[in-house]
Design a protein around this motif. Sequence first.
Motif, short mmCIF file in Angstrom:
data_model
loop_
_atom_site.label_atom_id
_atom_site.label_comp_id
_atom_site.label_asym_id
_atom_site.label_seq_id
_atom_site.Cartn_x
_atom_site.Cartn_y
_atom_site.Cartn_z
N ALA A 332 0.85 -1.19 0.00
CA ALA A 332 0.00 0.00 0.00
C ALA A 332 0.88 1.24 0.00
N PRO A 333 0.50 2.25 -0.75
CA PRO A 333 1.31 3.49 -0.75
C PRO A 333 1.30 4.16 0.61
N TYR A 334 2.33 4.94 0.87
CA TYR A 334 2.53 5.72 2.09
C TYR A 334 2.92 4.87 3.30
N ILE A 335 3.02 3.54 3.12
CA ILE A 335 3.36 2.72 4.28
C ILE A 335 4.79 2.98 4.74
N THR A 336 5.67 3.38 3.82
CA THR A 336 7.05 3.66 4.23
C THR A 336 7.12 4.86 5.17
N SER A 407 -4.24 11.52 0.69
CA SER A 407 -2.91 11.47 1.30
C SER A 407 -2.92 12.01 2.73
N TYR A 408 -3.88 12.87 3.06
CA TYR A 408 -3.99 13.37 4.43
C TYR A 408 -4.25 12.21 5.40
N PHE A 409 -5.09 11.27 4.99
CA PHE A 409 -5.41 10.13 5.84
C PHE A 409 -4.36 9.03 5.74
N ARG A 410 -3.94 8.70 4.53
CA ARG A 410 -3.02 7.58 4.34
C ARG A 410 -1.64 7.86 4.95
#
Length: 531
Positions: A332-336, A407-410
């Motif tokens: 999933a994106p933004y996990i890093t 992106s604010y939430f993720r």
Amino acid sequence: MDLHAEDAGDDSDDEDGDPSGQFENVSLDAPTPTSPPVQTATLKDVVDGKPSLPSAVSIATNGGHAGSQRGSIAGSHRGSISGSHRGSADVSSAASGSSTPRRHAPPAHPHPFPIPTSPRSGPVPQVTDLPGKKGNTPPAALGVKGVSTMDKVLSRTRMQHLPPKPKAEDETHLHEWEQMMTKAREHEAERRKLQEARRAERERHLLAVTPRWEALLARDFSVQKVRENESLRQLWFQGVPTHLRGKAWSLAIGNPLAMHKADAYHGYLRRAERALANGRFPPDILEQIEADLDDTLPILHVFQRGSPVRDELKDLVCAWVVYRSDSGRGYAPYITLLAAMFALVSPPAQAFLSLCNFLSRPCLHAFYTDTADEIDAFYRVFENLQADKFPRIYANCKNLGLRLPESYFRSVLVEQVPFEAACRLWDQIVLEGDGYIFRAALAIFGFLEPRLYYPDKDEIASVLEGRNAATAAIAERERERARLRGERYEESLDGKLSVFGLHEHELFDWLAQDGWKDSRFERLVVRELPD
């Protein structure tokens, strides 16, 4: 050739009379003196190019005699001379010693439109003399040093598709712009000094309250006890000491998934290492992980390729991917970004445990499992809060079909705000729950409020996502200026919204007086998510 025809050719440009007035006193009734016959050129002679025309000397000799016949000849022979004879008339004028200069075409205007002459545009520019006039200086040739013609009329303070300003007005406005930029840089320098002073004061405060924090985290810690105690809640709002942040976060998140604290991370990591060694780890996911690691918190300069901290973060993310594969999900994106926040404050095993339990909370679970119904429900919750707090912004976004970027939430606001502000926000989010994400997003809307009224979808989206072209150009220009002056500068932004001036103290000053009510958020969640 007939001399009368030659005289008519001299007068062919004066169809409306004699503009110079030099023949106005000549009597047309005076007797005409006889003149020697002159051979007339035929059309055939002209076509064949025979030199049948009289010489310039003969015309000059008979100039006075021809002048006395000009009045009677002009009417009868006007227009009978072809364009090929006009050149001989010019030769005659030159030979007779005429002082009238040849006329030249005026110089081309540098722009296809006239220079504005309204009173608001300033003084009207002076028109230069035509070439050949007395006192006129011919323009410099190409390659000659000096101010170019384009620089004389080019406006530096007006868009190029508009008519240029007068030079004096343009220079005045350019000078005013330089003064404004100088004041803005001075203001930014003062802001940074104040920010450093407040940061130093905060460090001294955290050092003073460290024993209190150690006592709070050493005893039986309870999130409910902190939330019900106003003194402890205010202590938490002021920020957790950096060396105690990992412990505080892990205690506030807890272990609702009941994962094994010692073996969970190492078990998934061994499975990930075997998959990597056997080539069974999906190569596209591995490539995406590497690309995301390159963009993970670049302001810290600790996750570059070859860094041991990067290798630890990669192991943590790969172990999480294997953990997700057990439930049929992948990367999933933004996990890093989320994994990096935990890896910076906790050992890998504890960071993995906190990450998995943190993502099990309702809001983050909806976004990281791509549950569309739940995502829409949380967006309705936010829009209700937005309509109550900022009705005009809500109406504008609703008319434009625009909502808060995912992106604010993720990223849990790590991508949007500076790193120090993100750490303090996470102090509150792990304690208060998902509601603080909505609260912080509304605080960001309040800070960006003047920029969110423009009725253009792309403009509003570029502001919320921190990619506004005009603001980015200003930031790049200031970095280039610092580079040329040898000053210290940072290539990467510390938070996408920091380009608008959103920093830690501005954000938390807004949160301290936003009038947030937890009961309002809880009622909306129950209404939109009854299950």
